[in-house]
Scaffold this motif. Structure first.
Motif, PDB file in Angstrom:
ATOM      1  N   PHE A  42       0.819  -1.225   0.000  1.00 55.32           N
ATOM      2  CA  PHE A  42       0.000   0.000   0.000  1.00 55.32           C
ATOM      3  C   PHE A  42       0.848   1.268   0.000  1.00 55.32           C
ATOM      4  N   SER A  43       0.305   2.323  -0.600  1.00 55.76           N
ATOM      5  CA  SER A  43       0.924   3.651  -0.535  1.00 55.76           C
ATOM      6  C   SER A  43       0.677   4.238   0.856  1.00 55.76           C
ATOM      7  N   GLY A  44       1.391   5.310   1.167  1.00 60.32           N
ATOM      8  CA  GLY A  44       1.233   5.979   2.459  1.00 60.32           C
ATOM      9  C   GLY A  44      -0.203   6.408   2.711  1.00 60.32           C
ATOM     10  N   GLY A  45      -0.845   6.927   1.694  1.00 56.99           N
ATOM     11  CA  GLY A  45      -2.211   7.414   1.850  1.00 56.99           C
ATOM     12  C   GLY A  45      -3.195   6.282   2.124  1.00 56.99           C
ATOM     13  N   MET A  46      -2.999   5.140   1.431  1.00 60.56           N
ATOM     14  CA  MET A  46      -3.875   3.985   1.641  1.00 60.56           C
ATOM     15  C   MET A  46      -3.703   3.446   3.058  1.00 60.56           C
ATOM     16  N   ARG A  47      -2.465   3.418   3.528  1.00 64.78           N
ATOM     17  CA  ARG A  47      -2.206   2.964   4.903  1.00 64.78           C
ATOM     18  C   ARG A  47      -2.881   3.841   5.931  1.00 64.78           C
ATOM     19  N   ARG A  48      -2.777   5.157   5.722  1.00 64.43           N
ATOM     20  CA  ARG A  48      -3.380   6.065   6.707  1.00 64.43           C
ATOM     21  C   ARG A  48      -4.889   5.866   6.751  1.00 64.43           C
ATOM     22  N   ARG A  49      -5.497   5.654   5.590  1.00 65.89           N
ATOM     23  CA  ARG A  49      -6.944   5.459   5.566  1.00 65.89           C
ATOM     24  C   ARG A  49      -7.327   4.131   6.221  1.00 65.89           C
ATOM     25  N   LEU A  50      -6.485   3.098   5.998  1.00 67.77           N
ATOM     26  CA  LEU A  50      -6.752   1.815   6.640  1.00 67.77           C
ATOM     27  C   LEU A  50      -6.559   1.939   8.158  1.00 67.77           C
ATOM     28  N   ASP A  51      -5.549   2.681   8.543  1.00 70.71           N
ATOM     29  CA  ASP A  51      -5.285   2.886   9.964  1.00 70.71           C
ATOM     30  C   ASP A  51      -6.479   3.586  10.623  1.00 70.71           C
ATOM     31  N   LEU A  52      -6.987   4.586   9.920  1.00 72.49           N
ATOM     32  CA  LEU A  52      -8.174   5.300  10.405  1.00 72.49           C
ATOM     33  C   LEU A  52      -9.341   4.307  10.547  1.00 72.49           C
ATOM     34  N   ALA A  53      -9.501   3.450   9.532  1.00 67.24           N
ATOM     35  CA  ALA A  53     -10.594   2.470   9.557  1.00 67.24           C
ATOM     36  C   ALA A  53     -10.465   1.510  10.741  1.00 67.24           C
ATOM     37  N   THR A  54      -9.243   1.069  11.056  1.00 69.47           N
ATOM     38  CA  THR A  54      -9.078   0.113  12.166  1.00 69.47           C
ATOM     39  C   THR A  54      -9.508   0.734  13.496  1.00 69.47           C
ATOM     40  N   SER A  55      -9.388   2.045  13.608  1.00 67.08           N
ATOM     41  CA  SER A  55      -9.753   2.681  14.874  1.00 67.08           C
ATOM     42  C   SER A  55     -11.262   2.898  14.976  1.00 67.08           C
ATOM     43  N   GLU A  99      -1.708  14.040  13.585  1.00 65.69           N
ATOM     44  CA  GLU A  99      -1.128  14.393  12.276  1.00 65.69           C
ATOM     45  C   GLU A  99      -1.529  13.419  11.164  1.00 65.69           C
ATOM     46  N   PRO A 100      -2.820  13.473  10.785  1.00 73.82           N
ATOM     47  CA  PRO A 100      -3.320  12.504   9.814  1.00 73.82           C
ATOM     48  C   PRO A 100      -2.617  12.513   8.462  1.00 73.82           C
ATOM     49  N   THR A 101      -2.140  13.646   8.034  1.00 79.23           N
ATOM     50  CA  THR A 101      -1.638  13.676   6.649  1.00 79.23           C
ATOM     51  C   THR A 101      -0.182  14.076   6.499  1.00 79.23           C
ATOM     52  N   THR A 102       0.556  14.127   7.621  1.00 77.66           N
ATOM     53  CA  THR A 102       1.973  14.458   7.510  1.00 77.66           C
ATOM     54  C   THR A 102       2.668  13.424   6.622  1.00 77.66           C
ATOM     55  N   GLY A 103       3.371  13.891   5.618  1.00 80.07           N
ATOM     56  CA  GLY A 103       4.109  12.999   4.732  1.00 80.07           C
ATOM     57  C   GLY A 103       3.302  12.454   3.560  1.00 80.07           C
ATOM     58  N   LEU A 104       2.035  12.856   3.454  1.00 75.92           N
ATOM     59  CA  LEU A 104       1.233  12.374   2.326  1.00 75.92           C
ATOM     60  C   LEU A 104       1.268  13.354   1.155  1.00 75.92           C
ATOM     61  N   ASP A 105       1.085  12.790  -0.052  1.00 73.89           N
ATOM     62  CA  ASP A 105       1.023  13.680  -1.219  1.00 73.89           C
ATOM     63  C   ASP A 105      -0.369  14.322  -1.266  1.00 73.89           C
ATOM     64  N   PRO A 106      -0.549  15.362  -2.076  1.00 70.75           N
ATOM     65  CA  PRO A 106      -1.817  16.110  -2.073  1.00 70.75           C
ATOM     66  C   PRO A 106      -3.060  15.257  -2.342  1.00 70.75           C
ATOM     67  N   GLN A 107      -2.967  14.297  -3.262  1.00 65.40           N
ATOM     68  CA  GLN A 107      -4.139  13.467  -3.566  1.00 65.40           C
ATOM     69  C   GLN A 107      -4.510  12.622  -2.349  1.00 65.40           C
ATOM     70  N   ALA A 108      -3.501  11.995  -1.735  1.00 60.99           N
ATOM     71  CA  ALA A 108      -3.747  11.153  -0.556  1.00 60.99           C
ATOM     72  C   ALA A 108      -4.305  12.001   0.573  1.00 60.99           C
TER      73      ALA A 108
END
Ligand code: ADP
Ligand code: MG
Length: 264
Positions: free
Chosen positions: A144-157, A169-178
């Motif tokens: 997974f890309s960084g953005g997909m991981r963050r969204r999955l991480d959010l989902a697990t919580s 810091e939900p989006t630190t290190g993510l590209d603009p689309q993510a």
């Protein structure tokens, strides 16, 4: 008197102080914070402002030296178990199993949260959908890309739909689309009525997601209020064609108050 989770704001912190051994200045120097039910609050500040320390105290992971903190109506020290049962936490680093698929990760978290096999499977499907990951649900998270991981991480919580969700810091290190995709996921939650406290270094992110903004600098709150409150600090738009942004607020605060000066 202890009334448990009565009709009080889901996050109430008063006079929170925390100093780490060996540090000259406290990480948190008397922070007051209230977040009302159903609001999205951004704790905005640069590196080292004290954001993560505050989130750790609110989520029972670190104990404050001074102050009182109630989350979901419970005291974070005396009733930590009840607090933990009421909240979700998305940390700065994901705790996903790289070898498992997104769906397997969600089912695992569901089982850990006490769901039976069937409920865990159903919940995993719902959360993949919310996170926009249904298509890639069977892929190993390691791909997974960084953005997909963050969204999955959010989902697990969100397995058990917490009353209060903390996102560091939900989006630190993510590209603009993510970043935009993640913002959309947070908005889905907010619209469903979850109370959210997120931390960010980005004015744009606070502007985009938050109803209320608390600006933290060197462990102290230097301004807080609704976006409209804060923007009105800068003054009414006069001949300017654009409305004030949080960036104007930031510049205004920095111009009018020297670093380290008290908030009021
Ligand atoms: N475990 C720790 N030990 C010592 N100092 C710490 C620890 N955690 C945070 N700090 C210090 O506390 C201050 C606030 O840190 P932190 O809460 O991580 O800020 P932020 O999340 O806003 O970047 C910083 O000066 C940091 O170095
Ligand atoms: Mg941090």
């Amino acid at each position: 008197m202890d009334t448990g989770p009565a009709q009080q704001a889901p996050i109430v912190a008063r006079g929170v102080r925390k100093r780490f051994a060996g540090n000259a200045r406290p990480a948190l120097d008397g922070v007051d914070l209230t977040v009302q039910a159903g609001r999205v609050c951004a704790l905005l500040g640069g590196n080292g402002a004290g954001k993560t320390t505050m989130v750790r105290i609110l989520t029972t992971l670190t104990r404050a030296d001074e102050g009182t903190v109630r989350v979901a109506g419970w005291d974070v020290v005396g009733q930590a178990t009840q607090v933990r049962a009421s909240i979700g936490l998305v940390g700065q680093y994901a705790a996903l199993d790289e070898l498992l698929s997104a769906r397997e990760n969600l089912e695992l978290f569901g089982r850990l949260a006490g769901l039976n096999r069937h409920r865990a499977r159903v919940r995993a499907s719902e959360l993949l959908e919310t996170a926009g990951l249904t298509e890639v649900g069977r892929r190993a998270v390691g791909t997974f890309s960084g953005g997909m991981r963050r969204r999955l991480d959010l989902a697990t919580s969100l397995i058990t739909t917490p009353a209060v969700l903390f996102i560091d810091e939900p989006t630190t290190g993510l590209d603009p689309q993510a970043r935009h995709d993640l913002w959309a996921s947070v908005r889905v939650l907010a619209d469903a009525g979850t109370t959210v406290l997120l931390t960010t270094q980005y004015l744009e992110e606070a502007d985009e997601l938050a109803d209320d903004v608390v600006i933290l600098r060197e462990g102290a709150v230097i301004a807080q209020g609704t976006q409209e409150d804060l923007k009105s600090l800068v003054g009414e738009p006069r001949w300017e064609l654009r409305r004030p942004t949080l960036e104007d607020v930031y510049l205004h605060l920095h111009a009018t108050r020297p670093a380290g000066a008290p908030a009021s």
